[in-house]
Design a protein around this motif. Structure first.
Motif, PDB file in Angstrom:
ATOM      1  N   ASP A   1       0.758  -1.131   0.025  1.00 27.43           N
ATOM      2  CA  ASP A   1      -0.096   0.019  -0.063  1.00 27.43           C
ATOM      3  C   ASP A   1       1.032   1.259  -0.003  1.00 27.43           C
ATOM      4  O   ASP A   1       1.599   1.530   0.934  1.00 27.43           O
ATOM      5  N   LEU A   2       0.758   2.080  -1.087  1.00 24.91           N
ATOM      6  CA  LEU A   2       1.834   3.133  -1.361  1.00 24.91           C
ATOM      7  C   LEU A   2       1.208   4.174  -0.251  1.00 24.91           C
ATOM      8  O   LEU A   2       2.144   4.968   0.540  1.00 24.91           O
ATOM      9  N   SER A   3       0.289   4.299   0.093  1.00 25.44           N
ATOM     10  CA  SER A   3      -0.112   5.363   1.146  1.00 25.44           C
ATOM     11  C   SER A   3       0.418   5.129   2.495  1.00 25.44           C
ATOM     12  O   SER A   3       0.942   6.138   3.103  1.00 25.44           O
ATOM     13  N   PHE A   4       0.283   3.819   2.699  1.00 25.91           N
ATOM     14  CA  PHE A   4       1.020   3.353   4.040  1.00 25.91           C
ATOM     15  C   PHE A   4       2.344   3.538   4.008  1.00 25.91           C
ATOM     16  O   PHE A   4       3.054   3.682   5.052  1.00 25.91           O
TER      17      PHE A   4
ATOM     18  N   ARG B   1       3.881   5.991   2.538  1.00 29.48           N
ATOM     19  CA  ARG B   1       4.057   7.534   2.708  1.00 29.48           C
ATOM     20  C   ARG B   1       3.940   7.842   4.030  1.00 29.48           C
ATOM     21  O   ARG B   1       4.581   8.736   4.836  1.00 29.48           O
ATOM     22  N   TRP B   2       2.891   7.013   4.912  1.00 23.79           N
ATOM     23  CA  TRP B   2       2.629   7.565   6.255  1.00 23.79           C
ATOM     24  C   TRP B   2       3.737   7.072   7.413  1.00 23.79           C
ATOM     25  O   TRP B   2       4.235   7.794   7.986  1.00 23.79           O
TER      26      TRP B   2
ATOM     27  N   TRP C   1       6.966   7.268   6.197  1.00 20.67           N
ATOM     28  CA  TRP C   1       7.928   8.114   5.984  1.00 20.67           C
ATOM     29  C   TRP C   1       7.678   9.288   6.485  1.00 20.67           C
ATOM     30  O   TRP C   1       8.677  10.045   7.063  1.00 20.67           O
ATOM     31  N   SER C   2       6.389   9.733   6.664  1.00 24.61           N
ATOM     32  CA  SER C   2       5.932  10.926   7.280  1.00 24.61           C
ATOM     33  C   SER C   2       6.004  10.859   8.800  1.00 24.61           C
ATOM     34  O   SER C   2       5.893  11.916   9.476  1.00 24.61           O
TER      35      SER C   2
END
Length: 174
Positions: A120-123, A125-126, A128-129
């Motif tokens: 899951d790409l959004s996961f 990104r989460w 990383w942020s």
């Protein structure tokens, strides 16, 4: 020490550490991801989720892993110890990629029923942020712990054996 909360970024190793502490200290294990996600990655409504967390946190003893910062107000006051896995984001991202590669399409024991591992790409990104968005909030929350609550900050996986030994010693002394 009867209620240990394990928090940190996704991929930090919360579920693995919680399972090891549960076994070592003979305490019931609660994986919040397993409690949160229903079949097919469905999520409960917020009031239902808070009610479930309230019931879980009210138990007399546990090792509980999971962030779910929206329920810190329920779980943190009940915790006798908080373990924060404050690992570098590259380590967490790599761990999640490795976990996905190893378990893709299979349901892990720390997840809900019919929640197969997926990328899951959004996961990602989460993850990383996380240091920018959640780390300051977590640090502030830990500063407000009561004097009778212990906090353990782990910044490297090499620190985990000493943490486990320390928690075992504390439990045996109690």
């Amino acid at each position: 020490m009867h209620r240990i909360l394990v928090i940190g970024s996704p991929g930090a190793g919360k579920s693995t550490l919680a399972r090891r502490l549960s076994e070592r200290l003979d305490l019931p294990l609660i994986h919040l991801d397993r409690e949160y996600f229903g079949p097919g990655w469905t999520m409960p409504p917020r009031p239902e989720w808070r009610e479930r967390v309230n019931a879980l946190a009210a138990r007399p003893a546990w090792v509980m892993d999971g962030n779910y910062a929206s329920t810190f107000d329920i779980r943190v006051p009940r915790a006798t110890a908080v373990v924060w896995l404050d690992l570098p984001r590259w380590r967490c991202a790599f761990s999640v990629l490795w976990r996905v590669a190893r378990n893709y399409g299979r349901v892990r024991p720390d997840l809900g029923p019919d929640c197969p591992e997926k990328f899951d790409l959004s996961f990602m990104r989460w993850i990383w942020s996380y240091p920018r968005t959640m780390r300051p909030k977590t640090a502030r929350m830990l500063e407000r712990l009561r004097p009778d609550q212990r906090v353990f900050v782990v910044r490297s996986r090499s620190d985990i054996p000493a943490l486990e030994a320390n928690l075992t010693h504390i439990k045996e002394a109690a």
